[in-house]
Enzyme design. Structure first.
Site, short mmCIF file in Angstrom:
data_model
loop_
_atom_site.label_atom_id
_atom_site.label_comp_id
_atom_site.label_asym_id
_atom_site.label_seq_id
_atom_site.Cartn_x
_atom_site.Cartn_y
_atom_site.Cartn_z
N ASP A 147 1.66 -0.64 7.55
CA ASP A 147 1.36 -2.07 7.60
C ASP A 147 2.17 -2.82 6.54
O ASP A 147 1.80 -2.85 5.37
CB ASP A 147 -0.14 -2.30 7.38
CG ASP A 147 -0.51 -3.79 7.46
OD1 ASP A 147 0.34 -4.58 7.93
OD2 ASP A 147 -1.65 -4.12 7.07
N ARG A 166 -7.45 -5.95 13.56
CA ARG A 166 -8.34 -6.49 14.59
C ARG A 166 -7.59 -6.69 15.90
O ARG A 166 -8.16 -6.60 16.97
CB ARG A 166 -8.99 -7.79 14.07
CG ARG A 166 -8.01 -8.87 13.74
CD ARG A 166 -8.58 -9.92 12.76
NE ARG A 166 -8.66 -9.42 11.39
CZ ARG A 166 -9.14 -10.11 10.36
NH1 ARG A 166 -9.61 -11.32 10.53
NH2 ARG A 166 -9.16 -9.58 9.16
N ASP A 224 -0.60 -10.31 9.37
CA ASP A 224 -1.16 -9.26 8.53
C ASP A 224 -2.62 -8.95 8.90
O ASP A 224 -3.20 -8.00 8.40
CB ASP A 224 -1.05 -9.67 7.05
CG ASP A 224 -1.15 -8.49 6.10
OD1 ASP A 224 -1.12 -7.33 6.59
OD2 ASP A 224 -1.26 -8.73 4.88
N LYS A 254 3.64 -8.56 3.31
CA LYS A 254 2.88 -8.27 2.08
C LYS A 254 3.82 -8.25 0.89
O LYS A 254 5.00 -7.94 1.03
CB LYS A 254 2.24 -6.87 2.21
CG LYS A 254 1.08 -6.77 3.17
CD LYS A 254 0.53 -5.36 3.17
CE LYS A 254 -0.63 -5.21 4.14
NZ LYS A 254 -1.81 -6.02 3.79
N LYS A 303 -8.65 2.12 13.91
CA LYS A 303 -7.42 1.37 13.64
C LYS A 303 -6.34 2.37 13.22
O LYS A 303 -6.52 3.12 12.27
CB LYS A 303 -7.66 0.36 12.52
CG LYS A 303 -6.38 -0.26 11.93
CD LYS A 303 -6.67 -1.31 10.85
CE LYS A 303 -5.39 -1.79 10.17
NZ LYS A 303 -5.66 -2.82 9.12
N ASP A 310 -2.97 3.12 6.52
CA ASP A 310 -3.65 2.11 7.33
C ASP A 310 -4.03 2.65 8.72
O ASP A 310 -4.55 1.91 9.55
CB ASP A 310 -2.76 0.86 7.44
CG ASP A 310 -3.56 -0.43 7.54
OD1 ASP A 310 -4.74 -0.43 7.17
OD2 ASP A 310 -2.98 -1.43 8.00
N1 BES Z 1 -4.53 -3.06 6.05
C1 BES Z 1 -4.90 -4.31 5.49
C2 BES Z 1 -6.18 -4.26 4.70
C3 BES Z 1 -6.20 -3.41 3.45
C4 BES Z 1 -6.01 -3.96 2.21
C5 BES Z 1 -6.48 -2.06 3.53
C6 BES Z 1 -6.06 -3.19 1.09
C7 BES Z 1 -6.54 -1.28 2.39
C8 BES Z 1 -6.34 -1.86 1.18
C9 BES Z 1 -5.10 -5.34 6.59
O1 BES Z 1 -4.29 -5.19 7.70
C10 BES Z 1 -4.82 -6.69 6.04
O2 BES Z 1 -3.72 -6.93 5.68
N2 BES Z 1 -5.85 -7.53 5.99
C11 BES Z 1 -5.73 -8.86 5.52
C12 BES Z 1 -6.45 -9.77 6.49
C13 BES Z 1 -6.21 -11.23 6.26
C14 BES Z 1 -4.76 -11.58 6.56
C15 BES Z 1 -7.13 -12.01 7.14
C16 BES Z 1 -6.35 -8.96 4.15
O3 BES Z 1 -7.39 -8.35 3.90
O4 BES Z 1 -5.77 -9.64 3.31
ZN ZN Z 2 -3.66 -3.30 8.09
MN MN Z 3 -2.44 -6.15 7.52
#
Ligand code: BES
Ligand code: ZN
Ligand code: MN
Length: 524
Positions: free
Chosen positions: A290, A371, A367, A297, A285, A308
């Site tokens: 992000d 994936r 967000d 966010k 990834k 990220d």
């Molecule tokens: N990059 C983030 C995940 C992340 C969070 C990495 C904290 C490192 C530290 C990812 O893209 C994300 O935002 N994931 C969401 C998914 C959800 C919307 C299904 C999450 O984990 O809240």
């Molecule tokens: Zn992310």
């Molecule tokens: Mn995200």
């Protein structure tokens, strides 16, 4: 007043001087290998066994300080526990003595790397030009190479954007000298092999530390190209947004469409194994920043989302290390690169996306973009290269951070052999993984009324598992696949580990290198 013409002359000179100063301040200590011996002065680093047992190099150095070292150890309450360090400037005839605890453990590559790592860290804040690490134990023939790997990783710094303060003492410059038995064997193992692993980790750490305004998809590609210059056996392919559109990769395009920085797919194919042998693909990834997109966010800690792209950097860093050390493997790094921004052109929640494979999904959250970029990359490498195994690596979910904290990445796999091998490689490399389930029931939470899937669930349960499950829906039957969620591992918060200073960890490079060593190269 200085005439404008001479100003024009002065300015470039001034800039060049600043750049020289900056690059000098940035260089890490070099490493060298010498026969074992106990110096009478200068800066030394010695190991101490649990209970501060007076023996070996510790005893020899203590004798030269008239017992001063022992008194310092007793006063500080230093017990020699593994992973502890006591940094003493000016003891007896020595400029500095660094004591590193090794507990009751026997010498192993991991222990040696940790010892080297702590000395590397001590070196960052020391003005000593030469720090001699004394290791008399000859039980590991190439001990020095592992000490050196540790020192390179522990001594990592990123100073590109810091101007040196005028008049400040110069710290962290010079050499770490490994005083060891079998110095020649260690030097050879370092030069031909382990140095390249350190370089792979540095590559990944540098890219993850770089801010989003410096490293965006095209710049990631430029840096990766540069890193592979002159490396044999590697072919590079880069897909721009037009090439991706032609292949129907609307999923990665949907993530990048809100950004002024277009997405890219970077592919490095290394052939070092038998001709025609199906490769192993590492798919990372690569979200260079992000924001969450329209599903924005909160601001707190958002700055961190520059890392990220760690999965992409580690995949590329690992294949860089494999190629540079001439590993006997066919391996591919795929970096799925995009910047996730909110804008008038950004994708919306509710949008339906048709991916390159034809499979569709409904966006629940912009967000959940990791994936989205990965599934097109996965499809691409499966159709182009027919890999025998695919390992994807991603800072995918906050849920993984909650579940596993700072010590383990989450491992999801349906292939038992691959799972077992990755668990073993994690333990051997120190980049550990913990297996989590991929329950068939997760499918329910990913059902959409209008598309094949949706990109996030609504139950709020098993978030990391749902992410893994979604990605798994793009894996063809018969392909060994594992997914690593490294959200908690990509960035190290206090406390540092011996070989992982605070900040970008480059997690994954050592894991993948070890996986290839033990389960591909050694298995032939
Ligand atoms: N990059 C983030 C995940 C992340 C969070 C990495 C904290 C490192 C530290 C990812 O893209 C994300 O935002 N994931 C969401 C998914 C959800 C919307 C299904 C999450 O984990 O809240
Ligand atoms: Zn992310
Ligand atoms: Mn995200």
């Amino acid at each position: 007043m200085i005439p404008a013409r001479s100003l024009r002359l002065v300015r470039p000179v001034f800039v060049v001087v600043l750049l020289l100063l900056a690059s000098a301040a940035q260089a890490q200590r070099s490493l060298s290998f010498e026969a074992y011996g106990v110096p009478a002065e200068g800066a030394v680093a010695v190991t101490v066994r649990q209970g501060a047992v007076l023996e070996g190099a510790f005893a020899a150095v203590d004798a030269r300080t008239g017992g001063g070292l022992q008194r310092a150890v007793a006063t500080a309450g230093f017990l020699g526990d593994r992973g502890t360090m006591l940094n003493l400037p000016g003891v007896g005839p020595y400029q500095q003595v660094v004591l590193v605890g090794i507990g009751a453990d026997l010498a192993s590559p991991r222990l040696l790397e940790d010892v080297g790592g702590l000395v590397g860290q001590a070196g960052v804040t020391s003005a000593a030009p030469r720090i001699e690490l004394l290791w008399p134990d000859a039980s590991v023939p190439t001990a020095g190479a592992h000490l050196a790997l540790g020192a390179a990783l522990g001594g990592y710094t990123f100073r590109q954007y810091r101007n040196p303060k005028p008049g400040a003492p110069v710290l962290g410059q010079g050499t770490i000298v490994l005083r060891i038995a079998n110095a020649d064997a260690s030097r050879a193992a370092w030069e031909s092999d382990w140095r390249h692993v350190a370089e792979g980790v540095r590559f990944a750490r540098d890219l993850a530390t770089e801010p989003g305004n410096a490293v965006y998809p095209e710049e990631f590609v430029a840096r990766a190209r540069k890193a592979f210059e002159g490396v044999r056996g590697v072919r590079i392919e880069v897909l721009d947004e037009r090439a991706m559109a032609r292949l129907g990769m609307r999923s990665i395009l949907a993530v990048g469409v809100g950004s002024a920085r277009p997405p890219r797919l970077f592919v490095a194919r290394y052939t070092g194994g038998p001709e025609g042998e199906a490769p192993i693909a590492f798919v990372g990834k690569g979200i260079t920043f992000d924001t969450g997109g329209i599903s924005l966010k909160p601001n707190e800690n958002m700055w961190r989302m520059k890392y990220d792209m760690t999965g992409a950097a580690s995949s590329v860093g690992a294949v860089l290390a494999l190629a540079r050390r001439g590993a006997k493997v066919n391996a591919i790094a795929v970096a799925a690169l995009a910047e996730n921004m909110p804008s008038g052109t950004a994708a919306r929640p509710g949008d339906v996306v048709r991916t390159a494979s034809g499979q569709t999904y409904e966006i629940m959250s912009t967000d959940a973009e990791g994936r989205m970029v990965l599934v097109d990359a996965l499809w691409f490498v499966q159709t182009r290269d027919q890999p025998r195994a695919i390992i994807d690596i991603a800072t995918l979910t906050g849920s993984q951070v909650t579940a596993l904290g700072d010590e383990y990445a989450g491992l999801f796999a349906r292939d038992e052999t691959l799972a077992t091998q990755l668990l073993a490689a994690g333990a051997a490399s120190g980049e550990e993984v913990w297996r989590l389930p991929l329950h068939p029931s997760y499918a329910k939470d990913l059902e959409s009324p209008i598309a094949d899937l949706r990109n996030a669930g609504s139950s709020g349960k098993a978030g990391a598992g749902l992410g893994a499950f979604f990605i798994g829906a793009w894996v063809q039957p018969g392909v060994a696949w594992a997914h690593l969620d490294i959200a908690s591992m990509a960035w190290r918060d206090d406390p540092a580990l011996p070989t992982v200073p605070l900040g970008a960890s480059g997690y994954g490079v050592r894991l993948f290198d070890r996986f290839v060593r033990d389960h591909v190269e050694a298995a032939r």
